[in-house]
Enzyme design. Structure first.
Site, short mmCIF file in Angstrom:
data_model
loop_
_atom_site.label_atom_id
_atom_site.label_comp_id
_atom_site.label_asym_id
_atom_site.label_seq_id
_atom_site.Cartn_x
_atom_site.Cartn_y
_atom_site.Cartn_z
CD GLU A 165 -39.58 -8.01 17.50
OE1 GLU A 165 -38.35 -7.90 17.61
OE2 GLU A 165 -40.12 -8.93 16.86
CB SER A 213 -73.52 6.89 -40.65
OG SER A 213 -73.48 6.45 -41.99
#
Length: 817
Positions: free
Chosen positions: A87, A479
């Protein structure tokens, strides 16, 4: 002549000054509207949130932009060199704009003028930072000049390393990755420090156009661009020619990191954590905040829980026969392409999708679904397998239009083109037929002292259904709710030896009449509270709840966290109200930990992107833990400030009674583990759900099994028969090779032998005795006394509310066990 030359020189000078003045005015006008570059000092990009298990294993990542921020000091030199070469090779020399590069770009653009080609840029890294952070991406000369002006100012305000740091953390690399750290993970499943020269060069090539250099769509173009970057690195003397040649010879080697969850079997847990963070902090914090979340999940325990739950669901489902193929495809010339698009269960990797190619009386010949290659495309490899008749025995009982039928040959059940699941046989080369269960369920394992959820199973497969049955499914606990009723009684004057009449009872609620029954349809007569819970007697429980009042039962259910607001209907004493596995396990934790209220939690700690703790589940105080010096002070102690919602002695009594459920009662199969374990089974009306919740002194585990759309599991289905074996398999593995830990009797309690039937104190040498725990000031009755004896058949209950009819109808029959 000299005068003429002077005249033209003067005119030229004036024109030059006018042009210069015009340019200055133009630039000055652009400079007035420049964005504030000082915002870069407080740069906080969207960062990935990461979720970890207790051992640090990565469970999941959440982000709109998959980015992990790295300071420039953590970026290796070879990676920096790759980006500088690709770059901006003069980055550390120019003042923000590379005049030499700019000149080259101008000349190139002049030559290309009128050709239709896109103008060539000469943006430095600093200019790209200005554009990416502060400007738009429009291709105009105004924007370019503003970019240059900002670049000069940024260079004056920040160091070169800070500018490079901003750049490598912001740029987009494709495949959803932002920043160099996120790109390294996304493309190569590596940290930045592990990148080779070739890999760093490829990543440095991507910012110019990620889609143009896609690793699988444009492989040759990507390699060409990578090699150009490597050549630049050689020219700039970052790597030697030999290293460059070696790097250029390597393939791209892209190995994409999988998205979503990472820890196997933790998908339901991870998704529950995701929902909790959004509820607590919002979506922006989750997907952009870079949070570090440490959960309570124990990976080993999670694997065991998932396996036990899946085995239990499969065992039940296979007994019901074969329901048909996943789908049917036309084989065509290539069966691999036909079965390839069919979605499989991603989180059950031991299962493979297969297409039936041939069915005979001996078995099946199938083609296994080809696995995708690294690019996601279907593999060209084709693999055949066989399934013998013996390995698909359950399919010889198949279901058609809801009716079960028997088959004599696999050819009667399967047709070419049927897509099925198969699993490799551990004992040979063949495969076994598999079927995704219709029945499902949820499981939670929790530390009762802290509320930390250590394992959670929300169903058979998260890939099949993301609905979490451990936290989102509201079911009747049956239960398994009874211990809350009995705990309320024990906390208010009753003892484990109190005797209650287990006989027929009819209760009037307004104009409705409710006649509950025991599961077996029989009545046992006078029985102690212990016998009532060990044998799960419905009639006793209803009589007990009615005797002390449902207001008290509701109060304890709310204290324990079973319900936020429990309707005071008598039928809810048998567990006909709906709640979740998580809430029930939390309630049992209160009994297991000595009566202290706990807050269930999936998260231990949350830290923000800077490492600051923003949430911590453990609220216990420890003043001495922050001492700066050791001066022979007392060892610091953690102070548990949890609210005491149940008497510790009551907690031990109900625990002891539930130990009896395991030793002699409805969950006797668990006694084979040979460990101190307390628990309670649950079976709802018409056998629609089966439950078991049990615990050791340091671990509570609860689960239910049932259809998502409630329907009967079949006559005779019980919590002891379906749910308890899952608990047994889980606990057998988790407790293996661990010391035996007994439930501790609170100081001050009296242990007295009593007659198991009468509840009175036993004499030496009497048979049928049991040691029972009594609180100070209490003990077995001096004379035989039965609660509910001689009351008659009819009793009245609390005033009926608008929802009472529903509660009565759902809890009326004797299916609660």
């Amino acid at each position: 002549m000299i005068r003429l030359i002077g005249y033209f020189f003067g005119i030229g000078t004036m024109l030059a000054l006018l042009v210069a003045g015009g340019i200055a005015v133009y630039i000055g006008k652009l400079a007035k509207d420049l964005p504030d570059y000082e915002v870069l000092a407080n740069y906080e990009p969207p960062v990935t949130t990461r979720v970890h298990a207790v051992d640090g294993s990565l469970m999941g990542e959440f982000a709109h932009e998959r980015r992990l921020y790295l300071p420039i000091q953590a970026v290796p030199d070879r990676v920096k060199a790759a980006f500088l070469s690709a770059e901006d090779k003069n980055f550390y020399k120019h003042p923000g704009v590379d005049v030499t590069g700019l000149g080259r770009a101008v000349m190139t653009n002049l030559r290309n003028m009128g050709s239709g080609r896109r103008p060539v840029g000469a943006s430095t890294i600093t200019q790209q930072v200005a554009k990416n952070f502060l400007l738009s991406s429009s291709q105009t000369y105004d924007r370019k000049i503003r970019e240059m002006l900002l670049a000069f100012r940024i260079e004056q305000a920040y160091s070169k390393d800070r500018i490079l740091e901003l750049y490598v953390n912001e740029i987009f690399f494709g495949l959803g990755a932002y920043g160099i750290a996120g790109a390294a993970l996304t493309y190569f499943d590596k940290s930045v420090n592990e990148l080779t020269v070739a890999e760093a060069a490829y990543l440095a090539a991507l910012p110019k156009g990620p889609s143009n250099y896609h690793p699988f769509k444009y492989t040759d173009r990507a390699i060409e661009r990578r090699n150009w970057v490597i050549d630049q690195m050689v020219d700039n003397r970052y790597v030697s020619p030999e290293e460059g040649a070696k790097a250029k010879a390597e393939p791209l080697g892209v190995n994409p990191r999988r998205k979503g969850g990472y820890l196997f079997a933790g998908e339901y847990f991870t998704e529950e954590v995701r929902r909790e963070i959004i509820s607590r902090y919002g979506e922006t914090a989750l997907y952009e905040g870079g949070l570090s979340v440490r959960t309570t999940l124990d990976p080993k325990m999670q694997l065991v829980a998932r396996r036990a739950m899946q085995n239990g669901l499969l065992k039940y489902d296979t007994l019901r026969g074969y329901r048909g193929p996943v789908t049917h495809v036309e084989l065509g010339e290539d069966w691999g392409k036909a079965v390839g698009p069919v979605k499989r269960l991603d989180d059950v990797p031991e299962w493979r999708l297969a297409v039936v190619l041939d069915a005979t009386k001996e078995g099946l010949t199938v083609g296994l679904q080809p696995n995708p290659d690294v690019s996601g495309a279907l593999s060209a490899e084709r693999e055949l397998a066989t399934v013998s008749k013996e390995d698909m025995a359950f399919a010889m009982r198949y279901v058609v239009d809801g009716k079960r039928q028997k088959a004599g040959s696999p050819a009667d059940v399967f047709k070419p083109g049927d897509v099925i699941y198969v699993q490799k046989d551990d004992q040979g080369d063949g495969y076994r037929l598999r079927q995704v269960p219709e029945v499902s369920g949820g499981l939670v394992a929790m530390d009762p002292h802290t509320g930390r959820v250590m394992a959670m199973v929300g169903g058979f497969s998260f890939s099949q259904s993301e609905f979490n049955r451990a936290t989102q499914a509201y079911r009747q606990p049956g239960s398994s709710f009874k211990p809350i009723v009995y705990a309320a009684a024990l906390d208010n004057g009753y003892t484990p030896a109190s005797v209650i009449m287990d006989g027929p009872i009819t209760i009037k609620i307004g104009t409705e009449v409710w006649t509950p029954k025991n599961y077996d349809g029989k009545a046992a007569g006078p029985s102690t509270l212990r016998n009532g819970i060990e044998r799960s007697r419905n009639l006793m429980t209803v009589r007990l709840a009615n005797d002390m009042g449902m207001k008290l039962v509701a109060e304890y259910a709310e204290r324990f966290g079973v319900y936020d607001k429990m309707p005071q209907h008598i039928s809810l004493a048998l567990g006909s109200g709906e709640t979740t596995v998580m809430r029930m396990v939390s309630a049992y934790s209160v009994m297991a930990n000595g009566g202290r209220q706990i807050k269930p939690s999936l998260i231990d700690r949350i830290q923000d992107r800077y490492g600051k703790t923003v949430f911590k589940h453990d609220e216990r105080a420890c003043e001495g833990c922050v001492a700066t010096d050791w001066e022979n002070q007392k060892e610091p102690e953690l102070i548990d400030n949890a609210e005491q919602v149940l008497d510790p002695m009551t907690a031990y009594q109900i625990t002891s009674m539930m130990e009896g459920v395991v030793q002699r009662g409805t969950a006797v199969t668990i006694s084979e583990l040979g460990r101190p374990i307390a628990g309670k089974t649950g079976t709802t009306n018409d056998e629609k759900d089966t439950w078991f919740i049990g615990f050791t002194p340091n671990l509570v585990v609860g689960l239910y099994i049932g259809y998502d759309k409630p329907q009967s599991l079949g006559k005779g289905a019980t919590g002891g028969g379906l749910a308890a074996p899952v608990f047994k398999e889980f606990m057998g593995e988790i407790l293996k090779d661990t010391p035996v830990v007994d439930f501790q009797v609170p100081e001050g309690m009296k242990l007295i032998p009593i007659n198991r039937k009468t509840g009175m104190q036993a004499r030496e040498g009497d048979g049928g005795t049991i040691i029972e725990a009594f609180k100070p000031g209490t003990g077995p009755a001096d004379s035989y006394w039965v609660i509910g004896m001689g009351e008659g058949e009819s009793m009245s209950a609390e005033t009926r509310s608008p929802t009472a009819s529903k509660a009565i109808s759902e809890g009326a029959a004797g299916g609660l066990y």
